[in-house]
Scaffold this active site. Structure first.
Site, mmCIF file in Angstrom:
data_model
loop_
_atom_site.group_PDB
_atom_site.id
_atom_site.type_symbol
_atom_site.label_atom_id
_atom_site.label_comp_id
_atom_site.label_asym_id
_atom_site.label_seq_id
_atom_site.Cartn_x
_atom_site.Cartn_y
_atom_site.Cartn_z
ATOM 1 N N GLY A 169 -2.886 9.308 1.417
ATOM 2 C CA GLY A 169 -1.472 9.512 1.682
ATOM 3 C C GLY A 169 -0.868 9.069 3.032
ATOM 4 O O GLY A 169 -1.425 8.829 3.968
ATOM 5 N N CYS A 185 -9.554 9.434 3.047
ATOM 6 C CA CYS A 185 -8.569 8.929 4.121
ATOM 7 C C CYS A 185 -7.772 10.450 4.489
ATOM 8 O O CYS A 185 -8.152 11.180 4.927
ATOM 9 C CB CYS A 185 -7.585 8.007 3.534
ATOM 10 S SG CYS A 185 -6.923 7.173 4.876
ATOM 11 N N TYR A 186 -6.697 10.384 3.878
ATOM 12 C CA TYR A 186 -5.666 11.704 4.265
ATOM 13 C C TYR A 186 -6.615 12.985 3.643
ATOM 14 O O TYR A 186 -6.410 13.907 4.253
ATOM 15 C CB TYR A 186 -4.326 11.468 3.569
ATOM 16 C CG TYR A 186 -3.341 12.592 3.928
ATOM 17 C CD1 TYR A 186 -2.580 12.619 5.016
ATOM 18 C CD2 TYR A 186 -3.158 13.666 2.933
ATOM 19 C CE1 TYR A 186 -1.766 13.835 5.390
ATOM 20 C CE2 TYR A 186 -2.195 14.943 3.101
ATOM 21 C CZ TYR A 186 -1.798 14.864 4.295
ATOM 22 O OH TYR A 186 -0.937 15.875 4.587
ATOM 23 N N HIS A 236 -11.242 3.588 2.173
ATOM 24 C CA HIS A 236 -10.890 3.399 0.753
ATOM 25 C C HIS A 236 -11.711 2.853 -0.247
ATOM 26 O O HIS A 236 -11.836 1.810 -0.387
ATOM 27 C CB HIS A 236 -9.531 2.891 0.545
ATOM 28 C CG HIS A 236 -8.677 3.495 1.214
ATOM 29 N ND1 HIS A 236 -7.852 4.494 0.617
ATOM 30 C CD2 HIS A 236 -7.756 3.522 2.500
ATOM 31 C CE1 HIS A 236 -6.845 4.993 1.562
ATOM 32 N NE2 HIS A 236 -6.852 4.410 2.422
ATOM 33 N N ASP A 265 1.156 -1.621 -27.217
ATOM 34 C CA ASP A 265 1.275 -0.101 -27.059
ATOM 35 C C ASP A 265 1.781 0.463 -28.299
ATOM 36 O O ASP A 265 1.265 1.471 -28.788
ATOM 37 C CB ASP A 265 2.224 0.112 -25.888
ATOM 38 C CG ASP A 265 1.720 -0.605 -24.693
ATOM 39 O OD1 ASP A 265 0.837 -0.871 -24.586
ATOM 40 O OD2 ASP A 265 2.491 -0.665 -23.838
ATOM 41 N N LYS A 318 -3.444 0.617 -19.410
ATOM 42 C CA LYS A 318 -2.943 -0.636 -20.170
ATOM 43 C C LYS A 318 -4.358 -1.196 -20.597
ATOM 44 O O LYS A 318 -4.533 -1.595 -21.880
ATOM 45 C CB LYS A 318 -2.122 -1.828 -19.636
ATOM 46 C CG LYS A 318 -1.818 -2.863 -20.431
ATOM 47 C CD LYS A 318 -0.402 -2.320 -20.959
ATOM 48 C CE LYS A 318 0.020 -3.636 -21.902
ATOM 49 N NZ LYS A 318 1.462 -3.304 -22.569
#
Ligand code: XMP
Length: 512
Positions: free
Chosen positions: A51, A78-79, A165, A223, A368
């Protein structure tokens, strides 16, 4: 299943994607999720995302402490790692030098998180603060030259934290780290698949709809198609699909929808030819937003009429199928909040309230690419499953200036050539979109010995993963040359072809 708590990182969706690719079901919830909601989710493990905030800042986001009391593994990224430190009695400080970009870490291979991985890993860092003192129970399991706590663990409580990350492609073995966490530490099995999803979705639709009637606005896109097939499987012909021919479709589009969904899948399909009505409403309009608004408005009116007609025949619908995807859901629950409106997107929004319809959204949990997989699973042809996105307002926003039958016909011919040549070059699936735009600009040319004064056609071809950002495609010159010569030779009314070399941002994909 794994719960991802979002602290607002731009990469949070990627964490979910990677886990799903590993066959692990997961959901993203905002970091503000309540304790009861977290418990009710019954996760096998929790991931705390990165974040943009600093845990040092007053009022910076935290998660409910129940996360640390569930007795399940937690991975802080990370955060998320700094949240560990701040919440469990460690210390975080501003780093003397911030780390952004590639780094190499030395890892302790004995940690379950790094099992089977080499002793040094290339990783992607992006942080300003860093952990200076570990909370009780934690030990370092990876370090860089400048950061002693690039990864940490409390093996007894199965808490893990990484400063880098693992979800981004710039951490090449990142997926293995996530796999180790999900399979090794959390004990997930990686069996989440589209077949299982389809079965569960069908059950859920039946439970929601009971003996009610459902309507679906079929657009021809993947979709709405997949959503309709699932609902059809669940409740059969109590589903009615409505396809509105709005007069701004591409060549052959209506036929394709009727062939595939009517003839092949036997969906109860009604085609409404409303092209006159749409083109009438669009006459004389050149402003892009007005075009969009008019089309949205007309669509709702036509759809409503059709639904009333069905109701008069004894099938009053209480439900509307919508092909809402997970990114839309995340967007609306996102910790960062929804983003600004650049273009008013055309969809069936507004209908549900107006007509008192409940939504059936069987794709709410999917990305997707998962919808595509599911489409194939349900037997949809590749041509639909791999279809490039086509905007609701159709060719109206690709005919710049006034939308007339004549100009639409010119654009359709040019666009068909673009589709054919892009496919022939084997690039259709590599492009997010490739299409023609008809400009309201005329220029002078010479054909034979004659002076011409005709329209300009622009070609737009974009590479993108989600349509949010994108770059113009480096189409081969040979292909561009073929496109230009075919369009100018074969399409009456066009004597010049230009190629759009703008990326998004700052341009958008569509021209209007
Ligand atoms: P832009 O032009 O904003 O488009 O860069 C991003 C993506 O969205 C598609 N698009 C739409 N899709 N209704 C839709 O369903 C719309 O009104 C609409 N406008 C744009 C566009 O084709 C691109 O893929």
């Amino acid at each position: 299943k794994i719960l991802i708590l979002d602290f607002g990182s731009q990469y949070t969706q990627l964490i979910a994607r990677r886990l799903r690719e590993l066959g692990v079901y997961c959901e993203i919830h905002p970091c503000t999720a309540k304790a009861e909601a977290i418990r009710a989710f019954r996760p096998r493990g929790v991931v705390l995302s990165g974040g943009p905030a600093s845990v040092l800042a007053e009022g910076s986001p935290r998660c409910d402490r129940v996360v640390f009391e569930l007795g399940v593994p937690v991975l802080g990224i990370c955060y998320g790692l700094q949240v560990f430190a701040a919440e469990l009695g460690g210390r975080v400080d501003q780093a003397a030098h911030r780390e952004f970009g590639p780094a190499t870490i030395e890892v302790k291979a004995t940690s379950p998180l790094f099992q089977g991985l080499p002793a040094t890993l290339d990783v992607w860092m992006s942080h300003g603060d860093r952990v200076e003192a570990l909370p009780p129970g934690f030990e370092p399991i990876a370090a860089t030259a400048s950061a002693p706590y690039a990864a940490v663990e409390d093996r007894a409580r199965r808490f893990y934290g990484v400063q880098f990350h693992p979800e981004v492609v710039h951490t090449p073995r990142g997926k293995d780290v996530l796999r180790n966490f999900a399979y090794g530490v959390c004990g997930c099995s990686g069996t989440w698949s589209m077949r299982g999803y389809a079965e569960a979705a069908v059950e859920q639709i039946r439970a929601q709809v009971k003996d009610g009637h459902v309507i679906c606005a079929l657009s021809g896109g993947v979709d709405s198609a997949v959503a309709a097939l699932l609902v059809h499987r669940a409740i059969g012909d109590r589903l009615r699909c409505i396809f509105v021919d709005n007069g701004v479709l591409r060549a052959g589009e209506r036929q394709q929808v009727e062939d595939v969904f009517g003839a092949m899948f036997h969906l109860p399909l009604v085609t409404v030819d409303a092209s006159r009505r749409f083109l009438g409403a669009l006459a004389g309009v050149t402003d892009p937003e007005r075009k969009r608004k008019i089309i949205g408005h007309e669509f709702i009116a036509v759809f409503e009429q059709e639904v009333e007609r069905l109701a008069a025949h004894g099938a009053r619908a209480k439900f509307l199928v919508q092909g809402t995807l997970y990114p839309d859901v995340i967007e609306s629950v996102s910790f960062r909040g929804p983003s600004a409106t650049i273009k008013s997107h055309h969809n069936v929004g507004g209908l549900p309230e107006k007509m008192n319809l409940s939504l059936v959204e069987p794709l709410r949990e999917l990305f997707k690419d998962e919808v595509r997989q599911l489409g194939l699973e349900l037997g949809l042809p590749e041509a639909i499953v791999r279809r490039q996105p086509f905007p609701g307002p159709g060719l109206a926003i690709r005919v710049l200036g006034e939308v007339t039958e004549e100009r639409l016909a010119v654009l359709r011919r040019a666009d068909t050539i673009v589709q054919e040549e892009v496919r022939a070059a084997g690039l259709y699936e590599k492009l997010w979109q490739g299409f023609a735009v008809l400009l309201p600009v005329r220029s002078v040319g010479v054909m034979g010995d004659e002076r011409t004064y005709e329209s300009t056609c622009a070609i737009r071809a974009v590479e993108s993963t989600d349509g949010m950002t994108g770059d113009w495609a480096r189409l081969p010159y040979d292909l561009l040359a073929r496109l230009s010569s075919r369009i100018i030779n074969e399409v009456r009314g066009i004597n010049r072809v230009v190629y759009d070399i703008s990326s998004k941002p700052p341009a958008t994909i569509e021209w209007e």
